[in-house]
Design an enzyme around this catalytic site. Structure first.
Site, short mmCIF file in Angstrom:
data_model
loop_
_atom_site.label_atom_id
_atom_site.label_comp_id
_atom_site.label_asym_id
_atom_site.label_seq_id
_atom_site.Cartn_x
_atom_site.Cartn_y
_atom_site.Cartn_z
N GLU A 314 -34.36 -1.72 -1.10
CA GLU A 314 -34.42 -0.25 -1.12
C GLU A 314 -33.47 0.36 -0.11
OE1 GLU A 314 -37.23 -1.95 -0.42
OE2 GLU A 314 -38.59 -1.66 -2.12
N ASP A 357 5.63 -1.38 2.21
CA ASP A 357 7.05 -1.12 2.00
C ASP A 357 7.75 -1.60 3.27
OD1 ASP A 357 6.27 0.83 3.70
OD2 ASP A 357 7.32 2.44 2.69
N ASP A 621 5.80 5.77 -3.26
CA ASP A 621 4.69 4.84 -3.08
C ASP A 621 3.40 5.36 -3.71
OD1 ASP A 621 6.28 3.08 -1.53
OD2 ASP A 621 6.00 4.39 0.20
N ASP A 714 -38.03 -3.36 5.44
CA ASP A 714 -36.99 -2.34 5.29
C ASP A 714 -36.63 -1.71 6.62
OD1 ASP A 714 -36.82 -2.78 2.64
OD2 ASP A 714 -38.12 -1.10 2.05
N1 LIG Z 1 19.56 9.34 -0.08
C1 LIG Z 1 19.95 8.38 -0.89
N2 LIG Z 1 21.02 8.54 -1.68
C2 LIG Z 1 21.40 7.57 -2.51
N3 LIG Z 1 20.81 6.39 -2.61
C3 LIG Z 1 19.75 6.15 -1.85
C4 LIG Z 1 19.26 7.14 -0.94
N4 LIG Z 1 18.18 6.62 -0.32
C5 LIG Z 1 18.02 5.40 -0.82
N5 LIG Z 1 18.94 5.11 -1.74
C6 LIG Z 1 19.08 3.86 -2.50
O1 LIG Z 1 17.86 3.53 -3.09
C7 LIG Z 1 17.42 2.26 -2.64
C8 LIG Z 1 15.94 2.27 -2.46
O2 LIG Z 1 15.57 3.24 -1.52
P1 LIG Z 1 14.61 2.90 -0.34
O3 LIG Z 1 15.14 1.70 0.37
O4 LIG Z 1 14.36 4.11 0.44
O5 LIG Z 1 13.36 2.48 -1.20
P2 LIG Z 1 11.88 2.20 -0.77
O6 LIG Z 1 11.19 1.62 -1.92
O7 LIG Z 1 11.30 3.39 -0.12
O8 LIG Z 1 12.12 1.07 0.26
P3 LIG Z 1 11.31 0.72 1.54
O9 LIG Z 1 10.44 -0.40 1.18
O10 LIG Z 1 12.39 0.26 2.44
O11 LIG Z 1 10.59 1.93 2.01
C9 LIG Z 1 18.16 2.01 -1.36
O12 LIG Z 1 18.41 0.64 -1.19
C10 LIG Z 1 19.45 2.74 -1.57
O13 LIG Z 1 20.38 1.90 -2.21
MG LIG Z 2 9.98 3.88 1.49
#
Ligand SMILES: Nc1ncnc2c1ncn2[C@@H]1O[C@H](COP(=O)(O)OP(=O)(O)OP(=O)(O)O)[C@@H](O)[C@H]1O
Ligand SMILES: [Mg+2]
Length: 872
Positions: A314, A357, A621, A714
């Site tokens: 309970e 990440d 994310d 309890d």
């Molecule tokens: N401002 C930007 N302009 C153009 N390309 C970008 C920019 N920011 C990130 N990228 C490209 O996108 C890819 C993924 O972005 P980022 O690394 O931020 O991803 P994430 O999933 O957030 O990674 P993390 O795990 O590092 O947070 C980068 O490797 C880069 O090549």
């Molecule tokens: Mg990131």
């Protein structure tokens, strides 16, 4: 501002509330143009005046966000009555009333009442404390308002609660959509509507002059955005059409609130249903056996019911909420970690896979440009200048509030931007395409525009004119840079005839590759230690990043984590869901993941039986945070992420995650121990009662005695909510596996029953005389039951390593109290009314022997079980 609004509400003569938060006009006011709708809301492109906004706030009430709305006490009471155990108890109570066993019925109903009241008030208190913690994480909205009619309009942040119908709001990536809105203007806008529709991919939205036919579904109209959603990318200006309880999400939720089914729910569910089946089976069994062996009739029913009631835990909901609320309060106080959904704390304790990440968790997220290379790998400052022009103009033309970290680093490194070419259009970065594009008007070359594209190497190369060999060479060049741990951006350009119309993603084609910009990002100082610590605690860490596989692998190596074979999102795409699960279990690093990939990997890991935590801070994310059992984010994350996360850390620091997991195990461990001990003793008592009911010519315990004993158990068991578990509990994920759990409770239940049966022998030996022996028997058994229960609480409380230098805690004290009641209650004035007689001293001597034996067997069984569990 909150104070001001409160003061206003208190001071102003509040106009009568309109019935049930009626919006000023229906949200899409079918067919109205944006301007007509603004007028219908008594607003305009320059927004409301502050006075008008305050008036409306008083009239329409606070704009509470969905996750922050309170559950009413009545709702909670109804919910607790729907709990399966309560339902069964109520049925048993009604059954007793039907056969006029008023005593049993009354006791059962009071038991239900007490546990419901305790539960409702416990949950209410816990909710209040979560709300207080949540209040530490204010979310804001950007509104356009004017001080007075004639004044300039200003853009400012206000708490989301103060947004009113008619407000004009600005939206940017990561913002929550604060209320139901109609878009007035939008650039590349996509919103996450997962909380509303369950769909994880962002949905594109755009402004329209006159809304026409919309696709079906309440959340489908492309020109409307809804409270409960958030901006994935792009930006917009919008008119608020409904707030608080008048929003569509609130309306949809009134019908029945969807609750997430947590890992904890899943295991408790399995165990509960097994017990309930057992409970339902018990009364007919007892009745049939009584009739067959002793020719008894329905008069056995109250006893049969009491035996079934004896099985219910309970206090489970009370112990659970108390343990979790205490854990959450301690985490907030000592580590500034905020748990926004209490059951998540328990799940945090059972997390055995943590997905992260990379940026900001393993590295510091303070990238600095370390180089700019041309296609041959030679230094070329021109490449950086193109990248900077792209960063500058996407930032300005797409109305983004702040640059992301890579853009900021580029702008920092390439200082003289002033006399560069002027930008005319931009397609901002999005994490799915991994590209950003700016269109520049080339000075001195009338009629020609330059397209500058920057982004992930593979994505940029896909859009360049290259033969296969050259493409492979450039990929190798990038891989070599990545292998040194650098982050990369590729840059490409193309000249196009100038145009008046829109530029689109289709224009990013036929480009000329210009080169690479490389970035360094220092490792987070605490990451290496925290990774080792997590591994030591049985938590597998997986990195899910959008970055290059080479960069991700090198960062892991630098932190002492073996990356093994990196799985890229493209490879994952080629696997079916069934194949992805096992592949994901083997893999430590996943690269080039888009938001959907992250969510899919998390889901696949959960499907293989893991309890998965996800730590992330970006809008990319969000789908994964939703998909995980527990979503964690740092405090500085964007509002949308923070609102969706279950646990908010003071900073993005792996060591903080480790502390939060420990707190989760602390609460979860106590709950598990409570369940193990309670259910094994309850089950043992039921076994013993069934056995003796068959052997004895009278009932082994009267219904009232069974229930009093239950009440004592309890009360004692509440102590588990306050216990400090042993270090052994904190060393591995706390997990209730229904199978192993049921084996545990039956095993220890049988040992307990054996002790009871032995006591039965002792009683037969020491008590004589027909009537006297019945009362004495009851007393003897009551005493023994409470004493064995106390013993179990002490012996099983901390598992095999319980002895590890621990001082007596609340459970010890409760067990002691239970033992004292067990011995004294039958001797006290309460004994006779409960039909318990006195016992000869010899009984106590022999009982002590039984208990000593029982304790010895318990210790042996506990250690064997512990070794098996450690090995398994
Ligand atoms: N401002 C930007 N302009 C153009 N390309 C970008 C920019 N920011 C990130 N990228 C490209 O996108 C890819 C993924 O972005 P980022 O690394 O931020 O991803 P994430 O999933 O957030 O990674 P993390 O795990 O590092 O947070 C980068 O490797 C880069 O090549
Ligand atoms: Mg990131």
């Amino acid at each position: 501002m909150a104070e001001r609004a409160a003061a206003f509400r208190a001071a102003a003569p509040v106009p009568p509330r309109p019935p049930a938060h009626e919006p000023l006009a229906p949200p899409d006011a079918a067919g109205l143009t944006a301007l007509q709708l603004l007028r219908a809301h008594g607003s305009g492109p320059r927004g409301l005046t502050e006075d008008e906004a305050a008036r409306r706030l008083a009239r329409y009430g606070e704009n509470a966000l969905p996750a922050r709305r309170r559950v009413t006490r009545r709702r909670r009471l109804l919910r607790s009555l729907r709990d399966p155990f309560t339902t069964v108890l109520l049925c048993l109570g009604v059954l007793s009333a039907v056969v006029a066993a008023w005593g049993t019925a009354t006791v059962i109903l009071s038991l239900v009442l007490v546990s419901c009241v305790l539960r409702v008030s416990g949950e209410h208190r816990a909710d209040r404390s979560v709300a207080l913690l949540r209040a530490l994480l204010p979310t804001t909205a950007t509104v356009v308002r004017r001080a007075e009619d004639a004044a300039e309009s200003r853009t400012r942040e206000v708490p989301v609660g103060e947004v009113v119908p008619g407000d004009v709001v600005r939206l940017g990536p990561g913002d929550l959509v604060p209320a139901d809105v109609r878009l007035l203007r939008a650039t590349g806008l996509s919103v996450h509507q997962q909380a509303l529709t369950g769909e994880s991919a962002p949905v594109p939205k755009h402004a329209v002059q006159e809304p026409g036919e919309s696709p079906p579904g309440p959340f489908a109209p492309p020109h409307l955005c809804f409270q409960g959603s958030s901006v994935a990318y792009g930006s917009a200006t919008a008119l608020v059409t409904a707030t608080g309880a008048a929003t569509r999400f609130a309306a949809a939720h009134r019908a029945g609130d969807r609750r997430r089914f947590t890992a904890f729910d899943r295991s408790v569910h399995g165990i509960s249903w097994t017990l309930i089946r057992f409970m339902l089976l018990t009364p007919p069994l007892v009745l049939v056996a009584g009739a067959a062996l002793h020719g008894r009739g329905l008069e056995t029913l109250p006893f049969a019911v009491a035996v079934a009631v004896g099985l219910t835990p309970e206090m489970l909901p009370v112990v659970v909420t108390t343990a979790l609320a205490r854990g959450a309060a301690r985490l907030a106080r000592e580590h500034r970690v905020i748990v926004t959904r209490l059951p998540a704390l328990h799940d945090l304790g059972s997390v055995d896979v943590l997905c992260l990440d990379k940026t900001g968790t393993l590295t510091q997220d303070r990238p600095v440009v370390t180089g700019a290379l041309d296609a041959e790998g030679r230094d070329d400052p021109e490449v950086l200048r193109w990248a900077a022009a792209n960063a500058w103009w996407t930032l300005h033309l797409a109305d983004l509030p702040v640059p992301d970290a890579l853009d900021e680093a580029v702008l920092e490194a390439a200082q003289e931007m002033a006399d560069g070419p002027e930008g005319v259009a931009a397609l901002p970065f999005d994490p799915v395409r991994r590209l950003s594009t700016a269109v520049l008007r080339t000075p001195g070359r009338l009629g020609r525009d330059t397209l500058v594209v920057k982004g992930a190497v593979e994505q940029v190369l896909d859009r360049c004119v290259l033969d296969a060999e050259e493409r492979a060479r450039l990929l190798d060049l990038a891989a070599a840079e990545a292998a040194a741990g650098s982050r990369l951006l590729a840059v490409a350009v193309a000249e196009r005839p100038a145009r008046h119309g829109e530029w689109s993603h289709a224009d990013e084609r036929g480009l000329t590759f210009r080169g690479l910009v490389t970035f360094g990002d220092a490792l987070a100082p605490t990451a290496a230690d925290a990774l080792a610590e997590l591994a030591g605690r049985g938590v597998g860490v997986k990195i899910l990043t959008g970055d290059h596989p080479g960069t991700a692998a090198q960062v892991c190596r630098a932190l002492g984590l073996d990356p093994g074979r990196v799985l890229t999102a493209d490879e994952a795409d080629r696997l079916t869901d069934a194949e992805l699960g096992p592949a994901a279990r083997r893999t430590a690093v996943f690269a080039r993941c888009g938001p959907e990939h992250k969510a899919r990997i998390v889901t696949a890991l959960r499907a293989t039986g893991h309890t998965v935590g996800f730590l992330g801070d970006g809008v990319n994310d969000l789908p994964a945070l939703h998909a995980a059992d527990v979503g964690l984010c740092p405090r500085e994350s964007v509002d949308a992420v923070r609102e969706c996360a279950d646990v908010v850390l003071a900073e993005k620091d792996l060591a903080a995650v480790d502390r939060a997991i420990t707190a989760g195990r602390h609460s979860g461990g106590n709950i598990g121990t409570y369940l193990r001990i309670t259910l094994s003793s309850n089950l043992g008592n039921v076994f013993a009662m069934l056995a003796t009911a068959l052997l004895l010519p009278f009932l082994p315990m009267l219904p009232a005695q069974v229930l009093v004993q239950n009440l004592c158990f309890d009360a004692a068991q509440l102590a588990f909510a306050y216990e400090r578990p042993s270090r052994a509990v904190l060393r591995r994920p706390t997990r209730l596996r229904p199978r192993g759990f049921l084996r545990f409770i039956t095993g220890f239940g049988l040992i307990n029953a054996a002790a009871d049966v032995a006591t039965f022998g002792v009683l037969a030996l020491t008590t004589h005389g027909a009537h006297a022996s019945q009362e004495a028997f009851h007393a003897g058994w009551f005493t023994e039951n409470l004493l064995t229960q106390a013993l179990v609480m002490i012996v099983l409380r901390g598992g095999r390593h319980a002895a590890e230098g621990r001082t007596a805690g609340p459970v010890h004290r409760a067990a002691l109290g239970l033992a004292v009641i067990g011995v004294l209650l039958p001797l006290s004035p309460l004994g006779p009314p409960l039909a318990m007689g006195t016992l000869p001293p010899l009984y106590y001597v022999l009982l002590a022997t039984v208990l000593a034996l029982y304790a010895a067997v318990l210790v042996v069984a506990r250690d064997r079980y512990g070794r098996a569990a450690d090995a398994g």
